[in-house]
Design a protein around this motif. Sequence first.
Motif, mmCIF file in Angstrom:
data_model
loop_
_atom_site.group_PDB
_atom_site.id
_atom_site.type_symbol
_atom_site.label_atom_id
_atom_site.label_comp_id
_atom_site.label_asym_id
_atom_site.label_seq_id
_atom_site.Cartn_x
_atom_site.Cartn_y
_atom_site.Cartn_z
ATOM 1 N N ILE B 11 0.835 -1.257 0.070
ATOM 2 C CA ILE B 11 -0.023 0.095 0.024
ATOM 3 C C ILE B 11 0.934 1.085 0.110
ATOM 4 N N SER B 12 1.982 1.328 0.745
ATOM 5 C CA SER B 12 2.700 2.476 0.790
ATOM 6 C C SER B 12 3.484 2.794 -0.437
ATOM 7 N N SER B 13 3.837 1.520 -1.284
ATOM 8 C CA SER B 13 4.455 1.648 -2.638
ATOM 9 C C SER B 13 3.707 2.201 -3.424
ATOM 10 N N LEU B 14 2.211 1.972 -3.307
ATOM 11 C CA LEU B 14 1.345 2.488 -4.456
ATOM 12 C C LEU B 14 1.033 4.176 -3.904
ATOM 13 N N ALA B 15 1.105 4.315 -2.688
ATOM 14 C CA ALA B 15 0.949 6.001 -2.324
ATOM 15 C C ALA B 15 1.921 6.701 -2.851
ATOM 16 N N VAL B 16 3.291 6.191 -3.101
ATOM 17 C CA VAL B 16 4.372 6.916 -3.684
ATOM 18 C C VAL B 16 3.805 7.566 -4.780
ATOM 19 N N ASN B 17 3.264 6.689 -5.826
ATOM 20 C CA ASN B 17 2.963 7.157 -7.265
ATOM 21 C C ASN B 17 1.332 7.351 -7.127
ATOM 22 N N LYS B 18 0.846 8.316 -6.345
ATOM 23 C CA LYS B 18 -0.670 8.564 -6.393
ATOM 24 C C LYS B 18 -1.328 8.537 -7.623
ATOM 25 N N LEU B 19 -0.668 9.475 -8.587
ATOM 26 C CA LEU B 19 -1.649 9.703 -9.859
ATOM 27 C C LEU B 19 -1.477 8.559 -10.537
ATOM 28 N N ARG B 20 -0.497 8.033 -10.696
ATOM 29 C CA ARG B 20 -0.365 6.901 -11.685
ATOM 30 C C ARG B 20 -1.214 5.675 -11.166
ATOM 31 N N SER B 21 -1.401 5.643 -9.818
ATOM 32 C CA SER B 21 -2.261 4.393 -9.020
ATOM 33 C C SER B 21 -3.523 4.804 -9.497
ATOM 34 N N TRP B 22 -3.868 6.163 -9.248
ATOM 35 C CA TRP B 22 -5.542 6.453 -9.440
ATOM 36 C C TRP B 22 -5.855 6.152 -10.944
ATOM 37 N N LEU B 23 -4.892 6.906 -12.026
ATOM 38 C CA LEU B 23 -5.196 6.578 -12.974
ATOM 39 C C LEU B 23 -5.562 4.996 -13.565
ATOM 40 N N THR B 24 -4.618 4.017 -13.148
ATOM 41 C CA THR B 24 -4.847 2.900 -13.291
ATOM 42 C C THR B 24 -6.148 2.116 -12.719
ATOM 43 N N ILE B 25 -6.367 2.756 -11.353
ATOM 44 C CA ILE B 25 -7.491 2.469 -10.910
ATOM 45 C C ILE B 25 -8.964 2.685 -11.571
ATOM 46 N N MET B 26 -8.870 3.921 -12.218
ATOM 47 C CA MET B 26 -9.814 4.401 -12.997
ATOM 48 C C MET B 26 -10.179 3.497 -14.043
ATOM 49 N N GLY B 27 -9.128 2.914 -14.593
ATOM 50 C CA GLY B 27 -9.568 2.078 -15.748
ATOM 51 C C GLY B 27 -10.383 0.954 -15.521
ATOM 52 N N VAL B 28 -9.869 0.186 -14.126
ATOM 53 C CA VAL B 28 -10.832 -0.751 -13.913
ATOM 54 C C VAL B 28 -12.282 -0.414 -13.400
ATOM 55 N N ALA B 29 -12.166 1.075 -12.675
ATOM 56 C CA ALA B 29 -13.529 1.473 -12.255
ATOM 57 C C ALA B 29 -14.536 1.512 -13.586
ATOM 58 N N VAL B 30 -13.878 2.227 -14.665
ATOM 59 C CA VAL B 30 -14.855 2.267 -15.751
ATOM 60 C C VAL B 30 -15.242 0.877 -16.185
ATOM 61 N N GLY B 31 -14.733 0.089 -16.334
ATOM 62 C CA GLY B 31 -15.127 -1.362 -16.717
ATOM 63 C C GLY B 31 -16.191 -1.791 -16.077
ATOM 64 N N VAL B 32 -15.835 -1.700 -14.664
ATOM 65 C CA VAL B 32 -16.889 -2.129 -13.608
ATOM 66 C C VAL B 32 -18.055 -1.389 -13.499
ATOM 67 N N PHE B 33 -18.012 -0.240 -13.610
ATOM 68 C CA PHE B 33 -18.876 0.892 -13.418
ATOM 69 C C PHE B 33 -20.129 0.362 -14.792
ATOM 70 N N SER B 34 -19.384 0.280 -16.036
ATOM 71 C CA SER B 34 -20.241 0.217 -17.064
ATOM 72 C C SER B 34 -21.200 -1.278 -16.942
ATOM 73 N N ILE B 35 -20.798 -2.158 -16.374
ATOM 74 C CA ILE B 35 -21.464 -3.303 -16.321
ATOM 75 C C ILE B 35 -22.443 -3.317 -15.048
ATOM 76 N N ILE B 36 -22.012 -2.721 -14.139
ATOM 77 C CA ILE B 36 -22.889 -2.556 -12.826
ATOM 78 C C ILE B 36 -24.074 -1.674 -13.085
ATOM 79 N N ALA B 37 -23.559 -0.609 -13.697
ATOM 80 C CA ALA B 37 -24.706 0.424 -14.092
ATOM 81 C C ALA B 37 -25.607 -0.047 -15.157
ATOM 82 N N VAL B 38 -25.478 -0.746 -16.000
ATOM 83 C CA VAL B 38 -26.344 -1.167 -17.015
ATOM 84 C C VAL B 38 -27.181 -2.358 -16.489
ATOM 85 N N MET B 39 -26.422 -3.288 -15.711
ATOM 86 C CA MET B 39 -27.277 -4.156 -14.979
ATOM 87 C C MET B 39 -28.125 -4.005 -13.989
#
Lengths: 229, 411
Positions: B11-39
């Motif tokens: 977790i502390s390693s991820l916290a070092v590159n906050k922007l990079r971590s968040w951008l990667t997280i958003m990628g996953v979030a968009v995918g999950v968002f689309s399926i959950i929202a539609v369903m």
Amino acid sequence: MENEAVITMKSLCKFYEMGDQVVHALDAINLDFERNDYAAIMGPSGSGKSTLMNIIGCLDTPTSGSYELNHQSVAEMDDDELARIRNKEIGFVFQTFNLLPRLNCLRNVELPLIYAGVPPEERLQRAEEALIKVGLKERMTHKPAELSGGQIQRVAIARALINKPSIILADEPTGNLDTATSHDIMDIFGALSNAGNTIILITHEEDIARYTRRIIRLRDGKIESDNRQ
Amino acid sequence: MLLRETIIQAISSLAVNKLRSWLTIMGVAVGVFSIIAVMTALDAVDKSVESGLTSLGANTFQIQKNPATVFGSGHSRNLLANRKDITYQQALLFKKNMQSQARTIGFIIISPANQAKYANLSTNPDVTLTGGDENFSLANGFTVARGRNIAENDIRYARNTAVLGSEVAEKLFPSGENPQNRFIKVNGEVYNVVGVFEKKGAAFGQSQDNFVLIPITRYLDHINEKSSLSITIEALSRKQYQLAIDQAIGAMRLARGLSIKEKNDFEIRTNESLIDSFRDIKIAIGTGAFIISFMALLTAGVGIMNIMLVSVTERTREIGIRKSIGAPRRTILQQFLLESFFLSLVGGVIGILAGTTAGNVVAWKFNLPPIFPWIWITVSMVVCSGIGMAFGLFPAWKAANLDPVEALRPK
């Protein structure tokens, strides 16, 4: 007890293939280190001293020959067994310090204990003791970037000591330090030696080597001389 | 114990590159968002549709020109487009032939988007003007709240009587004044209000009470907008339901003058057929959403792998240091796997929260209780964790197998 061998190397060789050429980095080395030895390994660059240190430090394994550390044959160990040996038997001090910049001194020093499976309270207590031993009581919660070179190297020495290793292996420990600081660091090694630790230094500076009691000179992968003083 | 330390390190390693971590997280979030929202939205609409579509009374079916939903294209669509409207004459003929096999037979013809006026009040121009007969209320499940229904005589003499849907009544008579015997205007035509229907509520997010019912004969005489009639048939009993449908098909073919070789040029709608046809849409949308989400998650997984490979390269020295002081391969592997696992897990949780919210906004629009699609949430979490692990495995393996001598060599 005085003459018990900690390290025994017999016809130890290390070859590298560079294209179609085979480089003999170490060529039939026979070398022993006894408990409480305080030795310096010297030699020009390319003489094989880094390779020798990597093998002594269990970071690398020899191509042939035998290497026993505390009566354990290291030459045939796999990566994880080597990791365990590095953790329990060897304390490294590097020229470039090699502390983790994001962790403060205490966290850096306790790192080997994490991998040794020591519980947190004991880790912290032992890390504090080790830092006090190298004279850094006031700087425990600082990060490496907030310390001077000499202080950083003391943290590294504290980390090397923490797991009570059989040998302390220092690769050019003063290479990045000014003369005065170098002598401070060598005083610490002297004190550690007097306390009974086994210390092997790698250096190319004669005045640093003079602090030790034994000087081993390498040339072209062979031992050129081995003098006790 | 070591696992706890490894988690903290990850977790502390991820916290070092906050922007990079968040951008990667958003990628996953968009995918999950689309399926959950539609369903979530589909589940919500599904509930609405099942209650809305069972609006036909018991043992009742409808005959209309076209099916409720049209799939396919080209020839099949052209065939539907060429179908002739069901006329009043055909409907009357049908009624004559079918009368003995049905409890009630009702006709409806509809003109959408009309404006109703009373005194200085007027509705939005979205009122449905419905031409019907005395069976309209029975067949569509309306009860009269005030006054009376359309009567047989209104039909026979094409009288300008009207029964109001409750929403129209509320708009035109907001003070609770009795609308009976008042005259309203719909698109310029004057009607005498004889009754008001009970409120029925919404289906598909649309009010079912926003209409004015007039006698079908009046409609056909006075409204220029001619569209196809629909016929509502109530079978004699549950037992005779299927038989009644078969007989109705025969009667309708006769009324439409079809020869033996010609196919039916009309559709039978039952509650079941409407729900079924909606199911088709649901499956189509669901499959589409699933494929798109899967692609998005795959892309996110590649993103995770990419970022982890960069991370391993950047932290070669750290890995070397950890190995030199005794970190076994397993621990290094765990540390990097945990990092990619956390990236996808956090992305998954964000996607689920956002997707459930978006889906429930749809539910709320349809006046439905909130929905939590537990199945999809579970599936998403499992898929996300799996993707994090699968795409993180190679970088983690690479890190764990770094040669410590190489890793520590000053660059």
